[in-house]
Design a protein around this motif. Sequence first.
Motif, PDB file in Angstrom:
ATOM      1  N   GLU A  28       0.621  -1.336  -0.004  1.00 36.12           N
ATOM      2  CA  GLU A  28       0.076   0.106  -0.197  1.00 36.12           C
ATOM      3  C   GLU A  28       0.779   1.037  -0.573  1.00 36.12           C
ATOM      4  OE1 GLU A  28      -3.767  -2.154   2.083  1.00 36.12           O
ATOM      5  OE2 GLU A  28      -2.203  -1.208   3.340  1.00 36.12           O
ATOM      6  N   ARG A  29       1.902   1.201   0.677  1.00 31.59           N
ATOM      7  CA  ARG A  29       2.805   2.410   0.331  1.00 31.59           C
ATOM      8  C   ARG A  29       3.310   2.710  -0.659  1.00 31.59           C
ATOM      9  NH1 ARG A  29       4.307   3.618   6.238  1.00 31.59           N
ATOM     10  NH2 ARG A  29       4.012   1.295   7.622  1.00 31.59           N
ATOM     11  N   PHE A  30       3.558   1.333  -1.357  1.00 34.84           N
ATOM     12  CA  PHE A  30       4.783   1.382  -2.983  1.00 34.84           C
ATOM     13  C   PHE A  30       3.283   1.847  -3.505  1.00 34.84           C
ATOM     14  CE2 PHE A  30       6.165  -0.059  -6.690  1.00 34.84           C
ATOM     15  CZ  PHE A  30       6.935   1.139  -7.305  1.00 34.84           C
ATOM     16  N   ILE A  31       2.457   1.575  -3.297  1.00 36.49           N
ATOM     17  CA  ILE A  31       1.552   1.483  -4.482  1.00 36.49           C
ATOM     18  C   ILE A  31       1.330   3.623  -4.684  1.00 36.49           C
ATOM     19  CG2 ILE A  31      -0.841   1.729  -5.895  1.00 36.49           C
ATOM     20  CD1 ILE A  31      -0.629  -1.304  -5.053  1.00 36.49           C
ATOM     21  N   CYS A  32       0.751   3.894  -3.401  1.00 39.99           N
ATOM     22  CA  CYS A  32       0.587   4.913  -3.140  1.00 39.99           C
ATOM     23  C   CYS A  32       1.671   6.437  -3.581  1.00 39.99           C
ATOM     24  CB  CYS A  32       0.132   5.097  -1.691  1.00 39.99           C
ATOM     25  SG  CYS A  32       0.096   6.751  -1.041  1.00 39.99           S
ATOM     26  N   MET A  33       2.424   6.050  -3.220  1.00 40.94           N
ATOM     27  CA  MET A  33       3.685   6.835  -3.535  1.00 40.94           C
ATOM     28  C   MET A  33       3.878   6.617  -5.203  1.00 40.94           C
ATOM     29  SD  MET A  33       4.029   8.445  -1.127  1.00 40.94           S
ATOM     30  CE  MET A  33       5.099   9.179  -1.709  1.00 40.94           C
ATOM     31  N   TRP A  34       3.583   5.580  -5.734  1.00 43.07           N
ATOM     32  CA  TRP A  34       3.859   5.575  -7.495  1.00 43.07           C
ATOM     33  C   TRP A  34       2.741   6.600  -8.509  1.00 43.07           C
ATOM     34  CZ3 TRP A  34       0.330   2.577 -11.257  1.00 43.07           C
ATOM     35  CH2 TRP A  34       1.104   3.086 -12.302  1.00 43.07           C
TER      36      TRP A  34
ATOM     37  N   ILE B 171      12.918   4.779 -11.823  1.00 38.83           N
ATOM     38  CA  ILE B 171      14.637   4.629 -10.925  1.00 38.83           C
ATOM     39  C   ILE B 171      14.657   5.470  -9.890  1.00 38.83           C
ATOM     40  CG2 ILE B 171      17.369   5.344 -11.448  1.00 38.83           C
ATOM     41  CD1 ILE B 171      16.246   4.517 -14.486  1.00 38.83           C
ATOM     42  N   PHE B 172      14.128   6.478  -9.367  1.00 41.47           N
ATOM     43  CA  PHE B 172      14.376   7.583  -9.000  1.00 41.47           C
ATOM     44  C   PHE B 172      13.450   7.265  -7.202  1.00 41.47           C
ATOM     45  CE2 PHE B 172      15.682   9.664 -11.895  1.00 41.47           C
ATOM     46  CZ  PHE B 172      17.156  10.938 -11.300  1.00 41.47           C
ATOM     47  N   LEU B 173      12.288   6.055  -7.442  1.00 48.08           N
ATOM     48  CA  LEU B 173      11.792   5.739  -6.337  1.00 48.08           C
ATOM     49  C   LEU B 173      12.505   3.983  -5.625  1.00 48.08           C
ATOM     50  CD1 LEU B 173       7.620   4.969  -7.378  1.00 48.08           C
ATOM     51  CD2 LEU B 173       9.166   6.175  -6.346  1.00 48.08           C
ATOM     52  N   LEU B 174      13.789   3.923  -7.094  1.00 48.58           N
ATOM     53  CA  LEU B 174      13.651   3.457  -6.598  1.00 48.58           C
ATOM     54  C   LEU B 174      15.458   3.594  -4.794  1.00 48.58           C
ATOM     55  CD1 LEU B 174      15.161   0.076  -6.663  1.00 48.58           C
ATOM     56  CD2 LEU B 174      16.542   0.676  -8.320  1.00 48.58           C
TER      57      LEU B 174
ATOM     58  N   ALA C 178      11.390  -0.741 -16.502  1.00 51.75           N
ATOM     59  CA  ALA C 178       9.844   0.166 -15.013  1.00 51.75           C
ATOM     60  C   ALA C 178       9.426  -0.574 -14.610  1.00 51.75           C
ATOM     61  CB  ALA C 178       8.603   0.485 -15.810  1.00 51.75           C
ATOM     62  N   PRO C 179       8.560  -2.270 -14.735  1.00 50.13           N
ATOM     63  CA  PRO C 179       8.300  -2.755 -14.047  1.00 50.13           C
ATOM     64  C   PRO C 179       9.659  -3.487 -12.933  1.00 50.13           C
ATOM     65  CG  PRO C 179       7.591  -3.560 -16.093  1.00 50.13           C
ATOM     66  CD  PRO C 179       8.970  -2.475 -15.734  1.00 50.13           C
ATOM     67  N   LEU C 180      11.263  -3.625 -13.179  1.00 43.55           N
ATOM     68  CA  LEU C 180      12.121  -4.021 -12.999  1.00 43.55           C
ATOM     69  C   LEU C 180      12.454  -3.050 -11.074  1.00 43.55           C
ATOM     70  CD1 LEU C 180      14.892  -6.180 -12.144  1.00 43.55           C
ATOM     71  CD2 LEU C 180      15.466  -4.827 -13.652  1.00 43.55           C
ATOM     72  N   THR C 181      12.470  -1.619 -11.935  1.00 47.15           N
ATOM     73  CA  THR C 181      12.790  -0.879 -10.230  1.00 47.15           C
ATOM     74  C   THR C 181      11.481  -1.008 -10.037  1.00 47.15           C
ATOM     75  OG1 THR C 181      12.122   1.222 -12.247  1.00 47.15           O
ATOM     76  CG2 THR C 181      14.303   0.942 -12.188  1.00 47.15           C
ATOM     77  N   TRP C 182      10.517  -0.811 -10.433  1.00 51.99           N
ATOM     78  CA  TRP C 182       9.512  -0.987  -9.482  1.00 51.99           C
ATOM     79  C   TRP C 182       9.106  -1.804  -8.640  1.00 51.99           C
ATOM     80  CZ3 TRP C 182       4.998  -0.301 -13.922  1.00 51.99           C
ATOM     81  CH2 TRP C 182       5.112   0.769 -14.517  1.00 51.99           C
TER      82      TRP C 182
ATOM     83  N   LEU D  98      11.968  -3.697  -7.816  1.00 50.75           N
ATOM     84  CA  LEU D  98      13.148  -3.157  -6.754  1.00 50.75           C
ATOM     85  C   LEU D  98      13.191  -2.349  -5.612  1.00 50.75           C
ATOM     86  CD1 LEU D  98      16.066  -3.330  -9.112  1.00 50.75           C
ATOM     87  CD2 LEU D  98      15.516  -5.146  -7.468  1.00 50.75           C
ATOM     88  N   ALA D  99      11.975  -1.813  -6.281  1.00 49.36           N
ATOM     89  CA  ALA D  99      11.921  -0.321  -5.478  1.00 49.36           C
ATOM     90  C   ALA D  99      11.027  -1.038  -4.316  1.00 49.36           C
ATOM     91  CB  ALA D  99      11.029   1.024  -5.881  1.00 49.36           C
ATOM     92  N   TYR D 100      10.113  -2.159  -4.246  1.00 46.55           N
ATOM     93  CA  TYR D 100       9.195  -2.419  -3.502  1.00 46.55           C
ATOM     94  C   TYR D 100      10.167  -3.404  -2.455  1.00 46.55           C
ATOM     95  CZ  TYR D 100       6.413  -6.026  -1.315  1.00 46.55           C
ATOM     96  OH  TYR D 100       5.529  -6.803  -0.645  1.00 46.55           O
ATOM     97  N   TRP D 101      10.913  -3.958  -2.807  1.00 48.41           N
ATOM     98  CA  TRP D 101      11.512  -4.608  -2.194  1.00 48.41           C
ATOM     99  C   TRP D 101      12.620  -4.098  -0.440  1.00 48.41           C
ATOM    100  CZ3 TRP D 101      10.298  -9.796   0.192  1.00 48.41           C
ATOM    101  CH2 TRP D 101       9.550 -10.316  -1.109  1.00 48.41           C
ATOM    102  N   GLY D 102      13.355  -2.730  -1.914  1.00 49.26           N
ATOM    103  CA  GLY D 102      13.625  -2.390  -0.493  1.00 49.26           C
ATOM    104  C   GLY D 102      13.376  -1.357   0.479  1.00 49.26           C
ATOM    105  N   LEU D 103      11.703  -1.400   0.030  1.00 46.36           N
ATOM    106  CA  LEU D 103      11.115  -0.515   0.751  1.00 46.36           C
ATOM    107  C   LEU D 103      11.002  -1.144   1.838  1.00 46.36           C
ATOM    108  CD1 LEU D 103       9.395   2.193   1.704  1.00 46.36           C
ATOM    109  CD2 LEU D 103       7.254   1.414   0.186  1.00 46.36           C
ATOM    110  N   LYS D 104      10.534  -2.756   1.281  1.00 51.10           N
ATOM    111  CA  LYS D 104      10.123  -4.320   2.280  1.00 51.10           C
ATOM    112  C   LYS D 104      11.755  -4.371   3.679  1.00 51.10           C
ATOM    113  CE  LYS D 104       7.901  -8.592   2.589  1.00 51.10           C
ATOM    114  NZ  LYS D 104       6.678  -8.307   3.018  1.00 51.10           N
ATOM    115  N   ASP D 105      12.465  -3.464   2.959  1.00 50.21           N
ATOM    116  CA  ASP D 105      13.529  -4.807   3.458  1.00 50.21           C
ATOM    117  C   ASP D 105      13.963  -3.480   4.834  1.00 50.21           C
ATOM    118  OD1 ASP D 105      14.194  -6.680   2.298  1.00 50.21           O
ATOM    119  OD2 ASP D 105      15.735  -5.612   0.790  1.00 50.21           O
TER     120      ASP D 105
END
Length: 251
Positions: free
Chosen positions: A96-102, A160-163, A235-239, A241-248
Amino acid sequence: MSNHFDISRFWNLLKLELFKSRKGVLMIMVILFGMLFFVGFLLSLYIEGPAVYDHIDSYVSALLIGGFIVSSLAFADIDRQLKRIHYLMMPVSTLERFICMWLLTGIGWLIVFTISFTIYVMIANPIGQMVFPETSFKSFSPFGGIAWTTMRVYMVLQGIFLLGAAYFRGYVFPKTAVVIFSILIVVGVVVFFSLKAQFLADHYCTTDGECELVDAFAVHPVWLVAKGLFWYVLAPLTWVLAYWGLKDQGA
């Protein structure tokens, strides 16, 4: 979270993030349009005095730069210890955090900036016509070819910048920019030496911008593969990776 994605919880988070970011986005918009009007518009007209003035270059640069700055601030609360605790304790899932900011930094930025830029052009053109009557001013269409292509490019590069926002702590925008430029330099060197024979071969170029080398490279398999990776993989790759980075981060 009992549900990995809950629409009512997501809607409340979206409203909260909109309320929190309104001042920062407004400040970025004021700076951008101030620079566009006084430097990119009036100063440019005074120095160059073109017969026809088109706003499309200003739209492209401001949309990309402003959007990248906004995207780099997507998870800024993780940087500060007190805000980090509050941010991580919010009863929402990482998805939810990631989709919201995306949504806010991607589609939301595109809509808000494009509407604002259209209004800006409607105000700037009459002023420019009064100050520089010898110049003809073009109107701006957000559905034009270059504008539409820029929107698509932004939605690809924005990830990329979300990542960067998910992994870097502080100075996210310059750090991400340095990483991008470093990768581009390495890729450029590899491509050059891989196609060294083509680059150094005799070729013709005209004053109209036509170049035999560019035409040949446009149909080269390397370029076709690079285009496919850019439009459909980056785009899908960075999304992800950004999601997993946020999860970490424990979000």
